[in-house]
Design a protein around this motif. Structure first.
Motif, PDB file in Angstrom:
ATOM      1  N   ARG A  36      -7.135  18.779  31.741  1.00 48.10           N
ATOM      2  CA  ARG A  36      -7.987  18.556  30.577  1.00 48.10           C
ATOM      3  C   ARG A  36      -8.220  19.830  29.764  1.00 48.10           C
ATOM      4  NH1 ARG A  36     -12.704  14.086  30.941  1.00 48.10           N
ATOM      5  NH2 ARG A  36     -12.618  14.565  28.724  1.00 48.10           N
ATOM      6  N   GLU A  37      -8.269  20.960  30.441  1.00 51.58           N
ATOM      7  CA  GLU A  37      -8.504  22.200  29.697  1.00 51.58           C
ATOM      8  C   GLU A  37      -7.336  22.534  28.777  1.00 51.58           C
ATOM      9  OE1 GLU A  37      -6.302  23.182  33.395  1.00 51.58           O
ATOM     10  OE2 GLU A  37      -8.077  21.976  32.912  1.00 51.58           O
ATOM     11  N   LYS A  38      -6.197  21.894  28.998  1.00 52.87           N
ATOM     12  CA  LYS A  38      -5.027  22.136  28.153  1.00 52.87           C
ATOM     13  C   LYS A  38      -4.897  21.111  27.022  1.00 52.87           C
ATOM     14  CE  LYS A  38      -2.395  24.065  32.048  1.00 52.87           C
ATOM     15  NZ  LYS A  38      -1.152  23.934  32.855  1.00 52.87           N
ATOM     16  N   TRP A  39      -5.755  20.093  27.032  1.00 53.83           N
ATOM     17  CA  TRP A  39      -5.652  19.087  25.981  1.00 53.83           C
ATOM     18  C   TRP A  39      -5.962  19.724  24.623  1.00 53.83           C
ATOM     19  CZ3 TRP A  39      -8.594  14.133  27.992  1.00 53.83           C
ATOM     20  CH2 TRP A  39      -7.962  13.656  29.150  1.00 53.83           C
ATOM     21  N   PRO A  40      -5.289  19.282  23.591  1.00 53.75           N
ATOM     22  CA  PRO A  40      -5.633  19.761  22.248  1.00 53.75           C
ATOM     23  C   PRO A  40      -6.995  19.235  21.817  1.00 53.75           C
ATOM     24  CG  PRO A  40      -4.053  17.966  22.115  1.00 53.75           C
ATOM     25  CD  PRO A  40      -4.180  18.305  23.576  1.00 53.75           C
ATOM     26  N   ASN A  41      -7.610  19.899  20.820  1.00 55.91           N
ATOM     27  CA  ASN A  41      -8.884  19.396  20.326  1.00 55.91           C
ATOM     28  C   ASN A  41      -8.677  18.066  19.607  1.00 55.91           C
ATOM     29  OD1 ASN A  41      -8.016  19.923  17.658  1.00 55.91           O
ATOM     30  ND2 ASN A  41      -8.876  21.994  17.741  1.00 55.91           N
ATOM     31  N   GLU A  42      -9.766  17.458  19.178  1.00 55.39           N
ATOM     32  CA  GLU A  42      -9.702  16.106  18.617  1.00 55.39           C
ATOM     33  C   GLU A  42      -8.795  16.048  17.386  1.00 55.39           C
ATOM     34  OE1 GLU A  42     -10.882  11.954  18.360  1.00 55.39           O
ATOM     35  OE2 GLU A  42     -10.715  13.469  19.950  1.00 55.39           O
ATOM     36  N   SER A  43      -8.901  17.026  16.516  1.00 54.65           N
ATOM     37  CA  SER A  43      -8.094  17.012  15.302  1.00 54.65           C
ATOM     38  C   SER A  43      -6.614  17.192  15.617  1.00 54.65           C
ATOM     39  CB  SER A  43      -8.567  18.114  14.346  1.00 54.65           C
ATOM     40  OG  SER A  43      -7.779  18.139  13.183  1.00 54.65           O
ATOM     41  N   LYS A  44      -6.285  18.172  16.479  1.00 55.28           N
ATOM     42  CA  LYS A  44      -4.888  18.411  16.842  1.00 55.28           C
ATOM     43  C   LYS A  44      -4.309  17.217  17.588  1.00 55.28           C
ATOM     44  CE  LYS A  44      -1.142  20.881  17.208  1.00 55.28           C
ATOM     45  NZ  LYS A  44      -0.315  21.178  16.018  1.00 55.28           N
ATOM     46  N   ALA A  45      -5.122  16.591  18.453  1.00 60.19           N
ATOM     47  CA  ALA A  45      -4.658  15.391  19.164  1.00 60.19           C
ATOM     48  C   ALA A  45      -4.277  14.299  18.176  1.00 60.19           C
ATOM     49  CB  ALA A  45      -5.744  14.900  20.118  1.00 60.19           C
ATOM     50  N   GLY A  46      -5.089  14.144  17.114  1.00 56.34           N
ATOM     51  CA  GLY A  46      -4.770  13.147  16.098  1.00 56.34           C
ATOM     52  C   GLY A  46      -3.448  13.438  15.413  1.00 56.34           C
ATOM     53  N   GLU A  47      -3.174  14.712  15.124  1.00 57.79           N
ATOM     54  CA  GLU A  47      -1.902  15.077  14.485  1.00 57.79           C
ATOM     55  C   GLU A  47      -0.722  14.753  15.396  1.00 57.79           C
ATOM     56  OE1 GLU A  47      -2.208  19.176  13.530  1.00 57.79           O
ATOM     57  OE2 GLU A  47      -3.822  18.912  12.058  1.00 57.79           O
ATOM     58  N   LEU A  48      -0.858  15.012  16.690  1.00 54.83           N
ATOM     59  CA  LEU A  48       0.225  14.727  17.637  1.00 54.83           C
ATOM     60  C   LEU A  48       0.462  13.231  17.782  1.00 54.83           C
ATOM     61  CD1 LEU A  48      -0.629  17.409  20.347  1.00 54.83           C
ATOM     62  CD2 LEU A  48       1.306  17.433  18.753  1.00 54.83           C
ATOM     63  N   ILE A  49      -0.615  12.445  17.716  1.00 58.29           N
ATOM     64  CA  ILE A  49      -0.476  10.989  17.801  1.00 58.29           C
ATOM     65  C   ILE A  49       0.324  10.467  16.615  1.00 58.29           C
ATOM     66  CG2 ILE A  49      -1.749   8.808  17.690  1.00 58.29           C
ATOM     67  CD1 ILE A  49      -4.050  10.379  19.150  1.00 58.29           C
ATOM     68  N   VAL A  50      -0.035  10.938  15.427  1.00 61.31           N
ATOM     69  CA  VAL A  50       0.698  10.511  14.223  1.00 61.31           C
ATOM     70  C   VAL A  50       2.164  10.910  14.329  1.00 61.31           C
ATOM     71  CG1 VAL A  50       0.920  10.859  11.743  1.00 61.31           C
ATOM     72  CG2 VAL A  50      -1.342  10.542  12.757  1.00 61.31           C
ATOM     73  N   LYS A  51       2.426  12.120  14.788  1.00 59.40           N
ATOM     74  CA  LYS A  51       3.799  12.633  14.856  1.00 59.40           C
ATOM     75  C   LYS A  51       4.639  11.874  15.883  1.00 59.40           C
ATOM     76  CE  LYS A  51       6.435  16.872  15.772  1.00 59.40           C
ATOM     77  NZ  LYS A  51       6.335  18.326  16.062  1.00 59.40           N
ATOM     78  N   HIS A  52       4.082  11.626  17.060  1.00 64.65           N
ATOM     79  CA  HIS A  52       4.884  11.093  18.160  1.00 64.65           C
ATOM     80  C   HIS A  52       4.772   9.575  18.343  1.00 64.65           C
ATOM     81  CE1 HIS A  52       6.049  15.086  19.452  1.00 64.65           C
ATOM     82  NE2 HIS A  52       4.769  15.462  19.493  1.00 64.65           N
ATOM     83  N   LEU A  53       3.714   8.958  17.815  1.00 60.13           N
ATOM     84  CA  LEU A  53       3.531   7.516  18.022  1.00 60.13           C
ATOM     85  C   LEU A  53       3.713   6.694  16.756  1.00 60.13           C
ATOM     86  CD1 LEU A  53       0.433   7.253  20.412  1.00 60.13           C
ATOM     87  CD2 LEU A  53       2.849   7.370  21.005  1.00 60.13           C
ATOM     88  N   LEU A  54       3.324   7.238  15.599  1.00 57.46           N
ATOM     89  CA  LEU A  54       3.193   6.401  14.406  1.00 57.46           C
ATOM     90  C   LEU A  54       4.211   6.700  13.315  1.00 57.46           C
ATOM     91  CD1 LEU A  54      -0.711   6.492  14.114  1.00 57.46           C
ATOM     92  CD2 LEU A  54       0.703   4.701  15.130  1.00 57.46           C
ATOM     93  N   SER A  55       4.440   7.963  13.017  1.00 53.62           N
ATOM     94  CA  SER A  55       5.296   8.289  11.871  1.00 53.62           C
ATOM     95  C   SER A  55       6.738   7.857  12.129  1.00 53.62           C
ATOM     96  CB  SER A  55       5.247   9.793  11.591  1.00 53.62           C
ATOM     97  OG  SER A  55       5.772  10.525  12.676  1.00 53.62           O
ATOM     98  N   GLY A  56       7.439   7.601  11.042  1.00 50.10           N
ATOM     99  CA  GLY A  56       8.832   7.192  11.147  1.00 50.10           C
ATOM    100  C   GLY A  56       9.011   5.782  11.662  1.00 50.10           C
ATOM    101  N   GLY A  57       7.941   4.986  11.626  1.00 48.09           N
ATOM    102  CA  GLY A  57       8.058   3.601  12.066  1.00 48.09           C
ATOM    103  C   GLY A  57       8.266   3.441  13.561  1.00 48.09           C
ATOM    104  N   ARG A  58       7.811   4.420  14.354  1.00 46.63           N
ATOM    105  CA  ARG A  58       8.016   4.340  15.803  1.00 46.63           C
ATOM    106  C   ARG A  58       7.288   3.132  16.401  1.00 46.63           C
ATOM    107  NH1 ARG A  58       8.086   9.758  14.630  1.00 46.63           N
ATOM    108  NH2 ARG A  58       9.747  10.990  15.599  1.00 46.63           N
ATOM    109  N   GLY A  59       6.065   2.901  15.927  1.00 48.66           N
ATOM    110  CA  GLY A  59       5.352   1.694  16.354  1.00 48.66           C
ATOM    111  C   GLY A  59       5.004   1.645  17.826  1.00 48.66           C
TER     112      GLY A  59
END
Length: 506
Positions: A36-59
């Motif tokens: 948990r101490e290595k988790w990104p903060n809330e804002s950075k976590a949101g950016e990673l979610i968009v990049k790896h889960l949502l953008s580019g139609g990954r769905g």
């Protein structure tokens, strides 16, 4: 539409970190919780979610199902509730109910309760709607044309006359109320709350309990966090629910019923007792009436207050004997799955009852009092019924029309006449749920809805698009700012890529 409101009741904290953890766990052999101490903060976590889960139609929407938000929606027309329910995915609504095995406490004329006087809410529903089994079978056709065979006779009046234990919320003392209606609310997700004294109650997450902090929905009182499948993830708050029966007075010890009620409500603890003259005297111990091994006999002896009530099963017998509610902490919640659920409507001044020894709210959220108030001119008709504003509209086929002031006034009069007819039916003895069938469809309605991150986007896809019902669009318009403040990075992506674009729902 200016009365429409949406407020947040509860929400998963740091939802984008929760989604990040679920996403990361999908590809990690280690337990990501230990990192948990290595988790990104809330804002950075949101950016990673968009990049790896949502953008580019990954769905890849699965991890987004874990965080949940609970919204209280007010003053919307009934049709909005109907539309939002259609094609829903992962959405639960506000029906507050109890499971069929919940025991409801009744008392006799002396205020005594016993196992014989307890009935489950499932039994009450069966008796209320189907009647009790007759002593004999009908061998010939009845006087009203009933066919021969087994039959069940109506017992609603007998159930109405039974003395239901209710809590006077002003004094904290238990009194007597009566059942007005027993209702089935269908299959609902049910949770079991477990108290530190061993008592349990099976109810929905939105069922209101009388806690030490007042009336609260179960989920809100505990800060309950659940997964997409309903299982309990965490309780983020401590809560104590008021329970049935700390004795404060008994006939013989306290001959003046009014006097002891006055002393209790004035704030005296149970370490105070009355002497023969009615004065209070401090005592280190308190005499209690305890059920002995012999049938219906009691023994009076001093019991240290610190030992009561955990050590003794107190029998609340004797005229003038009063019980006072006391708080007991909830220590655990378990998800039981979907079960058939039921509601009681309680008549009288206090809309609560004792279920499995806990004080719970009169479950039925519909009473019809506001309809009658509108009929009598005590409440504005537009506070009870919804009508669209005057203006230009179009139908599903794109045909334009004008809703005029004259038409609207005529419709308001129709609503008023419906309310008056409703009042007449109720006053003639017809039940509220029968009478409400004649009132206009768009009576205003308050409801609670819980959604996970994915189902929230699904709802917006379906009901925020430009050809959705106008009032449903307004509901989504009120919801979207809460989405933005709760999951800012995901909401930002949604606004750019999906908002009002009528794309296939995730």
């Amino acid at each position: 539409m200016d009365q429409f409101r949406v407020e947040v009741i509860a929400k998963t904290p740091n939802p984008q970190q929760v989604i990040y953890a679920a996403m990361h766990q999908d590809y990690s052999e280690n337990l990501v919780y230990d990192e948990r101490e290595k988790w990104p903060n809330e804002s950075k976590a949101g950016e990673l979610i968009v990049k790896h889960l949502l953008s580019g139609g990954r769905g890849h929407y699965g991890p987004i199902e874990h965080p949940q938000i609970i919204l209280n929606c007010g003053y919307f027309p009934h049709s909005v509730m109907q539309q939002v329910r259609t094609h829903r995915v992962g959405i639960s609504f506000d029906v507050q109910c109890l499971a069929a095995n919940t025991e409801v406490t009744f008392v006799n004329c002396k205020g005594e309760s016993s196992k014989k006087l307890k009935k489950t809410i499932g039994e009450l529903y069966d008796l209320w709607h189907n009647g009790e089994k007759a002593i004999r079978s009908r061998k010939i056709r009845g006087r009203n044309g009933e066919p021969p065979g087994e039959y069940r006779r109506n017992c609603q009046q007998r159930l109405r006359n039974m003395r239901l234990r209710v809590l006077n919320e002003d004094t904290g003392l238990f009194e007597v109320g009566h059942i007005k209606q027993v209702i089935c609310q269908g299959m609902q997700p049910v949770y079991r709350i477990i108290l530190e004294n061993g008592k349990t109650l099976d109810c929905t997450v939105n069922h209101r309990l009388f806690t030490s902090e007042g009336w609260q929905p179960m989920g809100e009182a505990l800060g309950l966090v659940t997964g997409a499948d309903g299982h309990v993830i965490n309780m983020t708050k401590d809560a104590a629910v008021m329970c049935n029966g700390m004795p404060v007075a008994r006939h013989g010890l306290y001959p003046e019923k009014a006097t002891i009620e006055e002393k209790v409500t004035a704030g005296f603890s149970t370490n105070y007792q009355l002497d023969s003259s009615g004065n209070t005297a401090q005592s280190a111990v308190m005499k209690y009436s305890v059920q002995s091994s012999k049938p219906y006999t009691t023994t009076l002896f001093p019991i240290p207050y610190s030992l009561f009530p955990s050590t003794f099963d107190v029998h609340d017998s004797g005229k003038g004997y009063k019980l006072k509610a006391h708080p007991v902490k909830i220590v655990k919640v378990e998800y039981l799955g979907e079960q058939m659920t039921y509601d009681l409507e309680v008549s009288g001044n206090w809309h609560n009852f004792v279920a499995n020894g806990l004080v719970v709210h009169n479950s039925n959220r519909y009473t019809g009092a506001r309809i009658i108030q509108a009929a009598e001119g005590l409440k504005p008709i537009e506070e009870v019924f919804y009508l669209r504003p005057v203006g230009e509209y179009s139908n599903r086929q794109g045909k334009h029309y004008t809703y005029t002031e004259e038409q609207r006034q005529s419709d308001l009069e129709w609503c008023l006449q419906g309310a008056k007819r409703y009042q007449q039916m109720v006053e003639s003895g017809i039940s509220e749920e029968h009478a409400r069938g004649i009132i206009p469809f768009d009576v205003r309605q308050h409801f609670v809805v819980s959604l996970n991150g994915r189902s929230l986007m699904h709802l917006l896809d379906l009901r925020y698009k430009l050809d959705a019902q106008l009032e449903c669009q307004k509901l989504c318009e009120h919801i979207f700012p809460h989405f933005q403040s709760w999951m800012p990075k995901i909401a930002e992506w949604y606004e750019k890529n999906r908002l009002k674009k009528a794309k296939l729902s995730p």
